[in-house]
Write a protein that holds these residues in place. Structure first.
Motif, PDB file in Angstrom:
ATOM      1  N   ARG A 156     101.002   4.704  51.279  1.00 35.90           N
ATOM      2  CA  ARG A 156     102.430   4.810  50.985  1.00 35.90           C
ATOM      3  C   ARG A 156     103.280   5.052  52.239  1.00 35.90           C
ATOM      4  NH1 ARG A 156      99.697   7.857  47.639  1.00 35.90           N
ATOM      5  NH2 ARG A 156     100.560   9.817  48.371  1.00 35.90           N
ATOM      6  N   VAL A 157     103.016   4.255  53.268  1.00 38.05           N
ATOM      7  CA  VAL A 157     103.813   4.264  54.492  1.00 38.05           C
ATOM      8  C   VAL A 157     104.467   2.898  54.598  1.00 38.05           C
ATOM      9  CG1 VAL A 157     103.718   4.360  57.023  1.00 38.05           C
ATOM     10  CG2 VAL A 157     102.327   5.933  55.662  1.00 38.05           C
ATOM     11  N   THR A 158     105.752   2.869  54.933  1.00 40.95           N
ATOM     12  CA  THR A 158     106.447   1.591  55.057  1.00 40.95           C
ATOM     13  C   THR A 158     106.305   1.051  56.472  1.00 40.95           C
ATOM     14  OG1 THR A 158     108.563   2.543  55.740  1.00 40.95           O
ATOM     15  CG2 THR A 158     108.162   2.328  53.350  1.00 40.95           C
ATOM     16  N   SER A 159     106.483  -0.253  56.603  1.00 42.87           N
ATOM     17  CA  SER A 159     106.448  -0.859  57.933  1.00 42.87           C
ATOM     18  C   SER A 159     107.594  -0.312  58.790  1.00 42.87           C
ATOM     19  CB  SER A 159     106.508  -2.384  57.835  1.00 42.87           C
ATOM     20  OG  SER A 159     107.682  -2.794  57.159  1.00 42.87           O
ATOM     21  N   ASP A 160     108.717   0.031  58.172  1.00 43.67           N
ATOM     22  CA  ASP A 160     109.831   0.635  58.913  1.00 43.67           C
ATOM     23  C   ASP A 160     109.424   1.967  59.541  1.00 43.67           C
ATOM     24  OD1 ASP A 160     111.524  -1.469  58.304  1.00 43.67           O
ATOM     25  OD2 ASP A 160     112.474  -0.432  56.610  1.00 43.67           O
ATOM     26  N   GLU A 161     108.648   2.765  58.830  1.00 45.81           N
ATOM     27  CA  GLU A 161     108.191   4.048  59.377  1.00 45.81           C
ATOM     28  C   GLU A 161     107.268   3.833  60.575  1.00 45.81           C
ATOM     29  OE1 GLU A 161     108.220   6.998  55.512  1.00 45.81           O
ATOM     30  OE2 GLU A 161     106.740   5.368  55.550  1.00 45.81           O
ATOM     31  N   VAL A 162     106.442   2.816  60.497  1.00 45.68           N
ATOM     32  CA  VAL A 162     105.574   2.484  61.629  1.00 45.68           C
ATOM     33  C   VAL A 162     106.431   2.046  62.814  1.00 45.68           C
ATOM     34  CG1 VAL A 162     103.791   0.901  62.475  1.00 45.68           C
ATOM     35  CG2 VAL A 162     103.597   1.903  60.190  1.00 45.68           C
ATOM     36  N   MET A 163     107.424   1.224  62.560  1.00 53.46           N
ATOM     37  CA  MET A 163     108.292   0.738  63.636  1.00 53.46           C
ATOM     38  C   MET A 163     109.054   1.894  64.298  1.00 53.46           C
ATOM     39  SD  MET A 163     107.597  -2.307  63.939  1.00 53.46           S
ATOM     40  CE  MET A 163     107.144  -3.798  63.159  1.00 53.46           C
ATOM     41  N   VAL A 164     109.452   2.885  63.515  1.00 55.57           N
ATOM     42  CA  VAL A 164     110.110   4.065  64.089  1.00 55.57           C
ATOM     43  C   VAL A 164     109.163   4.761  65.061  1.00 55.57           C
ATOM     44  CG1 VAL A 164     110.980   6.392  63.566  1.00 55.57           C
ATOM     45  CG2 VAL A 164     111.733   4.437  62.192  1.00 55.57           C
ATOM     46  N   ALA A 165     107.921   4.955  64.652  1.00 48.71           N
ATOM     47  CA  ALA A 165     106.938   5.619  65.518  1.00 48.71           C
ATOM     48  C   ALA A 165     106.701   4.810  66.796  1.00 48.71           C
ATOM     49  CB  ALA A 165     105.622   5.818  64.768  1.00 48.71           C
ATOM     50  N   VAL A 166     106.653   3.494  66.665  1.00 54.00           N
ATOM     51  CA  VAL A 166     106.451   2.623  67.828  1.00 54.00           C
ATOM     52  C   VAL A 166     107.644   2.755  68.780  1.00 54.00           C
ATOM     53  CG1 VAL A 166     106.324   0.185  68.541  1.00 54.00           C
ATOM     54  CG2 VAL A 166     104.898   1.027  66.645  1.00 54.00           C
ATOM     55  N   ARG A 167     108.854   2.698  68.225  1.00 50.99           N
ATOM     56  CA  ARG A 167     110.052   2.833  69.070  1.00 50.99           C
ATOM     57  C   ARG A 167     110.123   4.208  69.728  1.00 50.99           C
ATOM     58  NH1 ARG A 167     112.397   0.431  64.553  1.00 50.99           N
ATOM     59  NH2 ARG A 167     113.393   2.402  63.954  1.00 50.99           N
ATOM     60  N   GLN A 168     109.743   5.248  68.993  1.00 53.24           N
ATOM     61  CA  GLN A 168     109.779   6.596  69.555  1.00 53.24           C
ATOM     62  C   GLN A 168     108.827   6.746  70.739  1.00 53.24           C
ATOM     63  OE1 GLN A 168     109.074   9.028  66.061  1.00 53.24           O
ATOM     64  NE2 GLN A 168     111.265   9.417  65.816  1.00 53.24           N
ATOM     65  N   GLN A 169     107.805   5.924  70.784  1.00 52.99           N
ATOM     66  CA  GLN A 169     106.879   5.947  71.909  1.00 52.99           C
ATOM     67  C   GLN A 169     107.345   5.037  73.046  1.00 52.99           C
ATOM     68  OE1 GLN A 169     104.253   8.087  72.221  1.00 52.99           O
ATOM     69  NE2 GLN A 169     105.176   8.946  70.386  1.00 52.99           N
ATOM     70  N   GLY A 170     108.521   4.410  72.861  1.00 50.59           N
ATOM     71  CA  GLY A 170     109.110   3.602  73.928  1.00 50.59           C
ATOM     72  C   GLY A 170     108.722   2.143  73.926  1.00 50.59           C
TER      73      GLY A 170
END
Length: 171
Positions: free
Chosen positions: A117-131
């Protein structure tokens, strides 16, 4: 409704200080692992500590001795479960989840995302937060047992030994 008596206020202060001191002593005796938030089970125990302490403070029907016994019981149960989970994979599997691979080689794993129950948007946020600006430079993203997302870039992946056991066969 707004004020019952000074006696009740006095009780909350005295019992609160003593219960808090007792909890600190119990937690120091039990070690750092008792309050770690390594997985959902640990979070439940932490919430139970807070709930028990709150009950001790505001419920006149719960004596300090009874409350400290309840806190001690939670500490002992936590120690027993963690001791057993270190020694038994069956117990460990019952109380802990495994990290879940959400991205591999820059590709979202949609079935895994849906299962946890994780969205692709949540993954993208984590990726962006890592730069990072895209998944092209991402080797893997994991949903960890504590609910956080770990992002590993292709340049940081190395031989994948830190997560080899979590990869699907033939990766």
């Amino acid at each position: 409704m707004f004020f019952d008596s000074w006696e009740n206020i006095y009780r909350v202060i005295v019992v609160g200080v003593l219960a808090y001191a007792g909890l600190v002593v119990l937690l120091r005796i039990s070690g750092n692992r008792t309050l770690s938030k390594m997985n959902a089970f640990d979070l439940v125990v932490t919430v139970a500590f807070g709930s028990t302490l709150s009950t001790i403070l505001v419920n006149k029907n719960v004596s300090l001795a009874m409350g400290l016994t309840a806190l001690a019981l939670l500490v002992v149960l936590q120690l027993v479960i963690t001791w057993c989970s270190v020694r038994s994979s069956l117990v460990s599997n019952l109380v802990k989840t495994s990290p879940t691979l959400l991205v591999l080689d820059g590709q979202l794993r949609h079935a895994a995302l849906q299962r946890v129950r994780v969205t692709s948007d949540e993954v993208m946020v984590a990726v962006r937060q890592q730069g990072f600006g895209s998944l092209d430079s991402i080797d893997a993203v994991f949903l960890e047992t504590d609910g956080s997302l770990s992002v590993i870039s292709t340049s940081q992946a190395g031989d994948r030994s830190a997560y080899r056991d979590l990869l699907p066969p033939h990766s």
